[in-house]
Design a protein around this motif. Structure first.
Motif, mmCIF file in Angstrom:
data_model
loop_
_atom_site.group_PDB
_atom_site.id
_atom_site.type_symbol
_atom_site.label_atom_id
_atom_site.label_comp_id
_atom_site.label_asym_id
_atom_site.label_seq_id
_atom_site.Cartn_x
_atom_site.Cartn_y
_atom_site.Cartn_z
ATOM 1 N N TRP A 45 0.827 -1.214 0.000
ATOM 2 C CA TRP A 45 0.000 0.000 0.000
ATOM 3 C C TRP A 45 0.859 1.261 0.000
ATOM 4 O O TRP A 45 0.509 2.244 -0.647
ATOM 5 N N LYS A 46 1.992 1.227 0.672
ATOM 6 C CA LYS A 46 2.890 2.389 0.677
ATOM 7 C C LYS A 46 3.501 2.610 -0.709
ATOM 8 O O LYS A 46 3.715 3.756 -1.122
ATOM 9 N N ILE A 47 3.765 1.526 -1.430
ATOM 10 C CA ILE A 47 4.272 1.657 -2.799
ATOM 11 C C ILE A 47 3.207 2.315 -3.676
ATOM 12 O O ILE A 47 3.500 3.243 -4.427
ATOM 13 N N LEU A 48 1.956 1.855 -3.571
ATOM 14 C CA LEU A 48 0.886 2.454 -4.377
ATOM 15 C C LEU A 48 0.652 3.910 -3.991
ATOM 16 O O LEU A 48 0.395 4.755 -4.859
ATOM 17 N N GLU A 49 0.757 4.209 -2.702
ATOM 18 C CA GLU A 49 0.617 5.594 -2.247
ATOM 19 C C GLU A 49 1.730 6.461 -2.846
ATOM 20 O O GLU A 49 1.484 7.558 -3.358
ATOM 21 N N PHE A 148 12.972 -0.030 -0.768
ATOM 22 C CA PHE A 148 11.645 0.507 -1.053
ATOM 23 C C PHE A 148 11.643 1.350 -2.322
ATOM 24 O O PHE A 148 10.789 1.191 -3.196
ATOM 25 N N ALA A 149 12.603 2.264 -2.450
ATOM 26 C CA ALA A 149 12.649 3.162 -3.610
ATOM 27 C C ALA A 149 12.786 2.384 -4.915
ATOM 28 O O ALA A 149 12.187 2.760 -5.932
ATOM 29 N N GLN A 150 13.552 1.306 -4.893
ATOM 30 C CA GLN A 150 13.723 0.478 -6.088
ATOM 31 C C GLN A 150 12.415 -0.233 -6.440
ATOM 32 O O GLN A 150 12.023 -0.290 -7.603
ATOM 33 N N LYS A 151 11.755 -0.764 -5.413
ATOM 34 C CA LYS A 151 10.470 -1.427 -5.647
ATOM 35 C C LYS A 151 9.461 -0.427 -6.198
ATOM 36 O O LYS A 151 8.759 -0.712 -7.177
ATOM 37 N N ALA A 152 9.379 0.743 -5.589
ATOM 38 C CA ALA A 152 8.421 1.767 -6.020
ATOM 39 C C ALA A 152 8.681 2.164 -7.475
ATOM 40 O O ALA A 152 7.735 2.321 -8.258
ATOM 41 N N ALA A 153 9.937 2.314 -7.847
ATOM 42 C CA ALA A 153 10.284 2.681 -9.224
ATOM 43 C C ALA A 153 9.847 1.597 -10.208
ATOM 44 O O ALA A 153 9.345 1.896 -11.293
ATOM 45 N N GLU A 154 10.018 0.363 -9.825
ATOM 46 C CA GLU A 154 9.629 -0.742 -10.708
ATOM 47 C C GLU A 154 8.105 -0.828 -10.846
ATOM 48 O O GLU A 154 7.586 -1.060 -11.933
#
Length: 162
Positions: A45-49, A148-154
């Motif tokens: 959910w934090k990635i989607l946010e 986290f930043a890498q996951k969010a970018a992907e």
């Protein structure tokens, strides 16, 4: 000893859902809280946010984000045995009928898998389905190969938010 479990909740999908995000099977915490990706350390959910700018402070906001972004949410496994929440502990998996689901939801044009297990189950059970698929890094805290930043970018790249 492994416990046999049935998936505890329905897919979240709307008439205009375009991307169906598929995990493997809910964690023990998700069972307890009766919602997808409910473990407090899970980053989904934090990635989607981060990706959309929409808040995810409660269930209503999470569902609204999915609807607004034309995302759906479900899991590959309908019934399985397991000893803990790790995908590696899933055994005797019975998969959901994704073919019929996609027929019933023709607006879905892409599947996004939140981990290797979900992707592998799709490739094993549904090689005949002709639909675009993408791999998303596992949002689980147990998957520490990416920050986290890498996951969010992907996620941004694969879900078209770049």
């Amino acid at each position: 000893m492994s416990e046999v479990l049935a998936h505890p909740f329905k897919p979240i999908v709307f008439k205009d859902t375009q991307i169906l995000i598929l995990g493997s099977f809910p964690s023990i915490q998700s069972f307890e809280k009766n919602f997808y990706y409910a473990h407090p350390r899970n980053q989904f959910w934090k990635i989607l946010e981060n990706m959309t700018g929409y808040p995810v402070n409660n269930r209503d906001q999470k569902v609204w984000l999915l609807k607004e972004c034309k995302f759906g949410l479900w899991d590959m496994v309908k019934v399985c045995s397991r000893e803990n929440s790790l995908d590696s502990s899933l055994e005797n998996e019975e998969v959901n009928d994704l073919g019929t689901f996609l027929e019933d939801h023709p607006s879905i044009t892409k599947l996004a898998f939140t981990g290797k297990k979900a992707e592998a189950l799709f490739k094993t059970h549904f090689p005949h389905l002709s639909i675009e698929t993408v791999y998303l890094p596992s949002p689980s805290a147990a998957y520490a190969k990416m920050r986290f930043a890498q996951k969010a970018a992907e996620y941004k790249k694969q879900l078209g938010y770049v």
